[in-house]
Design a protein around this motif. Structure first.
Motif, PDB file in Angstrom:
ATOM      1  N   GLY A   1       0.845  -1.180   0.000  1.00  9.50           N
ATOM      2  CA  GLY A   1       0.000   0.000   0.000  1.00  9.50           C
ATOM      3  C   GLY A   1       0.884   1.233   0.000  1.00  9.50           C
ATOM      4  N   ALA A   2       0.256   2.404   0.145  1.00  7.50           N
ATOM      5  CA  ALA A   2       1.023   3.653   0.128  1.00  7.50           C
ATOM      6  C   ALA A   2       2.035   3.699   1.279  1.00  7.50           C
ATOM      7  CB  ALA A   2       0.072   4.840   0.195  1.00  7.50           C
ATOM      8  N   ALA A   3       1.717   3.066   2.416  1.00  8.23           N
ATOM      9  CA  ALA A   3       2.623   3.116   3.576  1.00  8.23           C
ATOM     10  C   ALA A   3       3.959   2.451   3.248  1.00  8.23           C
ATOM     11  CB  ALA A   3       1.979   2.426   4.782  1.00  8.23           C
ATOM     12  N   GLU A   4       3.902   1.285   2.595  1.00  6.40           N
ATOM     13  CA  GLU A   4       5.151   0.586   2.239  1.00  6.40           C
ATOM     14  C   GLU A   4       5.934   1.389   1.203  1.00  6.40           C
ATOM     15  OE1 GLU A   4       2.225  -0.925   2.386  1.00  6.40           O
ATOM     16  OE2 GLU A   4       2.440  -2.616   3.781  1.00  6.40           O
ATOM     17  N   LEU A   5       5.216   2.033   0.274  1.00  6.24           N
ATOM     18  CA  LEU A   5       5.895   2.833  -0.740  1.00  6.24           C
ATOM     19  C   LEU A   5       6.572   4.040  -0.083  1.00  6.24           C
ATOM     20  CD1 LEU A   5       6.489   3.061  -3.777  1.00  6.24           C
ATOM     21  CD2 LEU A   5       4.377   4.370  -4.029  1.00  6.24           C
ATOM     22  N   ARG A   6       5.906   4.595   0.941  1.00  5.94           N
ATOM     23  CA  ARG A   6       6.505   5.724   1.668  1.00  5.94           C
ATOM     24  C   ARG A   6       7.757   5.293   2.424  1.00  5.94           C
ATOM     25  NH1 ARG A   6       1.690   8.256   2.161  1.00  5.94           N
ATOM     26  NH2 ARG A   6       1.020   6.782   3.756  1.00  5.94           N
ATOM     27  N   SER A   7       7.730   4.116   3.042  1.00  2.18           N
ATOM     28  CA  SER A   7       8.924   3.702   3.790  1.00  2.18           C
ATOM     29  C   SER A   7      10.065   3.370   2.821  1.00  2.18           C
ATOM     30  CB  SER A   7       8.613   2.563   4.772  1.00  2.18           C
ATOM     31  OG  SER A   7       8.614   1.325   4.136  1.00  2.18           O
ATOM     32  N   TYR A   8       9.712   2.882   1.632  1.00  3.22           N
ATOM     33  CA  TYR A   8      10.725   2.646   0.585  1.00  3.22           C
ATOM     34  C   TYR A   8      11.346   3.984   0.148  1.00  3.22           C
ATOM     35  CZ  TYR A   8      12.275   1.423  -4.207  1.00  3.22           C
ATOM     36  OH  TYR A   8      12.977   1.256  -5.373  1.00  3.22           O
ATOM     37  N   LEU A   9      10.520   5.008  -0.010  1.00  2.54           N
ATOM     38  CA  LEU A   9      11.032   6.332  -0.395  1.00  2.54           C
ATOM     39  C   LEU A   9      11.974   6.868   0.686  1.00  2.54           C
ATOM     40  CD1 LEU A   9      11.109   8.852  -2.221  1.00  2.54           C
ATOM     41  CD2 LEU A   9       9.046   9.668  -1.056  1.00  2.54           C
ATOM     42  N   ARG A  10      11.596   6.664   1.951  1.00  5.00           N
ATOM     43  CA  ARG A  10      12.451   7.120   3.052  1.00  5.00           C
ATOM     44  C   ARG A  10      13.804   6.396   2.998  1.00  5.00           C
ATOM     45  NH1 ARG A  10      13.505   6.493   8.585  1.00  5.00           N
ATOM     46  NH2 ARG A  10      12.286   4.592   8.808  1.00  5.00           N
ATOM     47  N   MET A  11      13.761   5.084   2.709  1.00  3.48           N
ATOM     48  CA  MET A  11      15.011   4.328   2.573  1.00  3.48           C
ATOM     49  C   MET A  11      15.857   4.911   1.441  1.00  3.48           C
ATOM     50  SD  MET A  11      16.653   2.067   0.478  1.00  3.48           S
ATOM     51  CE  MET A  11      15.348   1.373  -0.544  1.00  3.48           C
ATOM     52  N   LEU A  12      15.227   5.163   0.276  1.00  7.33           N
ATOM     53  CA  LEU A  12      15.979   5.721  -0.858  1.00  7.33           C
ATOM     54  C   LEU A  12      16.639   7.039  -0.465  1.00  7.33           C
ATOM     55  CD1 LEU A  12      13.596   5.280  -3.978  1.00  7.33           C
ATOM     56  CD2 LEU A  12      15.625   3.916  -3.434  1.00  7.33           C
ATOM     57  N   ARG A  13      15.828   7.941   0.115  1.00  3.43           N
ATOM     58  CA  ARG A  13      16.327   9.273   0.461  1.00  3.43           C
ATOM     59  C   ARG A  13      17.440   9.207   1.512  1.00  3.43           C
ATOM     60  NH1 ARG A  13      14.583  12.447  -3.231  1.00  3.43           N
ATOM     61  NH2 ARG A  13      12.407  13.027  -3.358  1.00  3.43           N
ATOM     62  N   GLU A  14      17.196   8.435   2.583  1.00  7.21           N
ATOM     63  CA  GLU A  14      18.148   8.472   3.712  1.00  7.21           C
ATOM     64  C   GLU A  14      19.449   7.741   3.397  1.00  7.21           C
ATOM     65  OE1 GLU A  14      16.372   7.789   7.557  1.00  7.21           O
ATOM     66  OE2 GLU A  14      14.681   9.105   7.076  1.00  7.21           O
ATOM     67  N   THR A  15      19.358   6.596   2.695  1.00 14.37           N
ATOM     68  CA  THR A  15      20.612   5.896   2.379  1.00 14.37           C
ATOM     69  C   THR A  15      21.408   6.683   1.330  1.00 14.37           C
ATOM     70  OG1 THR A  15      19.520   4.456   0.733  1.00 14.37           O
ATOM     71  CG2 THR A  15      19.693   3.608   2.978  1.00 14.37           C
TER      72      THR A  15
ATOM     73  N   LEU B   1      25.852   0.505   6.401  1.00 15.14           N
ATOM     74  CA  LEU B   1      24.688   1.356   6.669  1.00 15.14           C
ATOM     75  C   LEU B   1      24.214   1.108   8.100  1.00 15.14           C
ATOM     76  CD1 LEU B   1      22.639   0.970   3.349  1.00 15.14           C
ATOM     77  CD2 LEU B   1      23.690   3.094   4.210  1.00 15.14           C
ATOM     78  N   PRO B   2      23.557   2.084   8.714  1.00 10.09           N
ATOM     79  CA  PRO B   2      23.005   1.868  10.061  1.00 10.09           C
ATOM     80  C   PRO B   2      22.084   0.639  10.087  1.00 10.09           C
ATOM     81  CG  PRO B   2      22.781   4.172   9.405  1.00 10.09           C
ATOM     82  CD  PRO B   2      23.274   3.426   8.204  1.00 10.09           C
ATOM     83  N   GLY B   3      22.009   0.001  11.244  1.00  4.26           N
ATOM     84  CA  GLY B   3      21.255  -1.243  11.404  1.00  4.26           C
ATOM     85  C   GLY B   3      19.816  -1.160  10.919  1.00  4.26           C
ATOM     86  N   GLU B   4      19.244   0.028  10.985  1.00  6.42           N
ATOM     87  CA  GLU B   4      17.870   0.230  10.541  1.00  6.42           C
ATOM     88  C   GLU B   4      17.637  -0.294   9.121  1.00  6.42           C
ATOM     89  OE1 GLU B   4      16.837   4.402  10.346  1.00  6.42           O
ATOM     90  OE2 GLU B   4      14.723   3.950   9.894  1.00  6.42           O
ATOM     91  N   TRP B   5      18.681  -0.257   8.294  1.00  4.08           N
ATOM     92  CA  TRP B   5      18.510  -0.617   6.881  1.00  4.08           C
ATOM     93  C   TRP B   5      19.015  -2.023   6.575  1.00  4.08           C
ATOM     94  CZ3 TRP B   5      15.256   2.860   5.762  1.00  4.08           C
ATOM     95  CH2 TRP B   5      15.399   4.173   6.245  1.00  4.08           C
ATOM     96  N   ALA B   6      19.432  -2.757   7.610  1.00  6.45           N
ATOM     97  CA  ALA B   6      20.052  -4.075   7.378  1.00  6.45           C
ATOM     98  C   ALA B   6      19.114  -5.014   6.633  1.00  6.45           C
ATOM     99  CB  ALA B   6      20.489  -4.691   8.703  1.00  6.45           C
TER     100      ALA B   6
END
Ligand SMILES: [Zn+2]
Length: 298
Positions: free
Chosen positions: A230-244, A266-271
């Motif tokens: 859903g949009a929530a997963e797409l948003r968290s993917y965008l956050r991953m793209l931007r932050e990494t 990368l920080p553990g958050e993205w493992a």
């Protein structure tokens, strides 16, 4: 050879997951109802979007040619109508391999650059990909957007420039409130960005942001790879793209080379995002190369 070409050579070690070299006999095609006439087929390769209804069948992407019989059987269960249209989100073989089969049954529609790349020799992971046969080529091409009015809704293909490749489209099923993202969305894993086919990491983030701005909160999202979202997963993917990407940008600004960037990781958050077909090291290489390249642009 400059340093960027050296970086490229390490990316070539990726598994050839987008090629038809695997044993397809064990692959099962699983159909999931998404909304209204829209379904998603999971098998091997890119997820297939389906519209099945009174007008017949339209598919978005078609995985690999050896799976065509299994895909036909799965489509038959969704509707008795004939295959009327095939849309390709981009040229990669795990999304267009079935074109040589389905192109004999229905017209293939895609962005202009999909036809260009399928019609000529390409290089991916350092391997040459031969031009596709004529029946596998899109016969209807577009530059910006194209709509098919089908099964009671407008199915709109919108080109997103320089993202996963230079020929990607996202497909909106406007009445059903569903979007097929193609490979601009790997749900829960780092994506492959095909820099040699005109892809760009920042362009991918822009494309995702643009789709999110157009998407109602309750929309269903079919990723190129990974489970229905859903949009929530797409948003968290965008956050991953931007932050990494920002992490790599800062390290480049500090003068770090790729080896040091990879050693730091990368920080553990993205493992968990490294558990797919692109591992953390490969993602850092892709981002590093993409940023190094865009900073050289005038
Ligand atoms: Zn792809």
């Amino acid at each position: 050879m400059n340093r960027c070409s050296l970086v490229v050579s390490t990316i070539l070690l990726l598994p050839p997951a987008i090629e038809a070299q695997q044993d397809f006999s064990k692959v099962e095609i699983q159909a999931i109802h998404v909304a209204g006439p829209v379904h998603m087929l999971l098998g091997s390769g890119g997820n297939i979007g389906v519209s099945a209804g009174a007008d017949g069948i339209l598919i978005v992407d078609d995985q690999f040619a050896p799976l065509a019989e299994k895909i036909r059987a799965a489509l038959k269960k969704l509707g008795e109508g004939k295959l009327k249209f095939v849309l390709n989100t981009h040229w990669h073989g795990d999304h267009t391999g079935g074109n040589q089969e389905f192109g004999r049954e229905a017209p293939i529609i895609a962005h202009t650059n999909v036809r260009k790349r399928l019609a000529t020799r390409q290089t991916i992971f350092g391997k040459e990909i031969e031009p596709s046969p004529r029946e596998a080529l899109p016969v209807i091409t577009f530059d910006d957007s194209l709509s098919v009015h089908f099964n009671g809704e407008e199915i709109r293909a919108l080109h997103v420039a320089a993202s996963h490749t230079d020929g990607d489209s996202v497909i909106f099923f406007t009445g059903s409130n569903v979007v097929h993202m193609g490979d601009n969305f790997f749900n829960g894993t780092f994506p492959f960005v095909d820099l040699d086919s005109g892809g760009d990491v920042l362009g991918m983030a822009r494309a995702v942001e643009d789709v999110l701005s157009k998407l109602p909160a309750d929309a269903r999202v079919i990723p190129g790879h990974g489970p229905l979202a859903g949009a929530a997963e797409l948003r968290s993917y965008l956050r991953m793209l931007r932050e990494t990407t920002e992490i790599v940008r800062k390290r480049i600004a500090l003068g770090w080379d790729l080896e040091r960037i990879k050693a730091e990781g990368l920080p553990g958050e993205w493992a968990g995002w490294g558990g797919g077909f692109i591992k953390t090291d490969q993602w850092l290489e892709i981002v590093h190369r993409s940023l190094s390249r865009s900073s050289r642009k005038p």
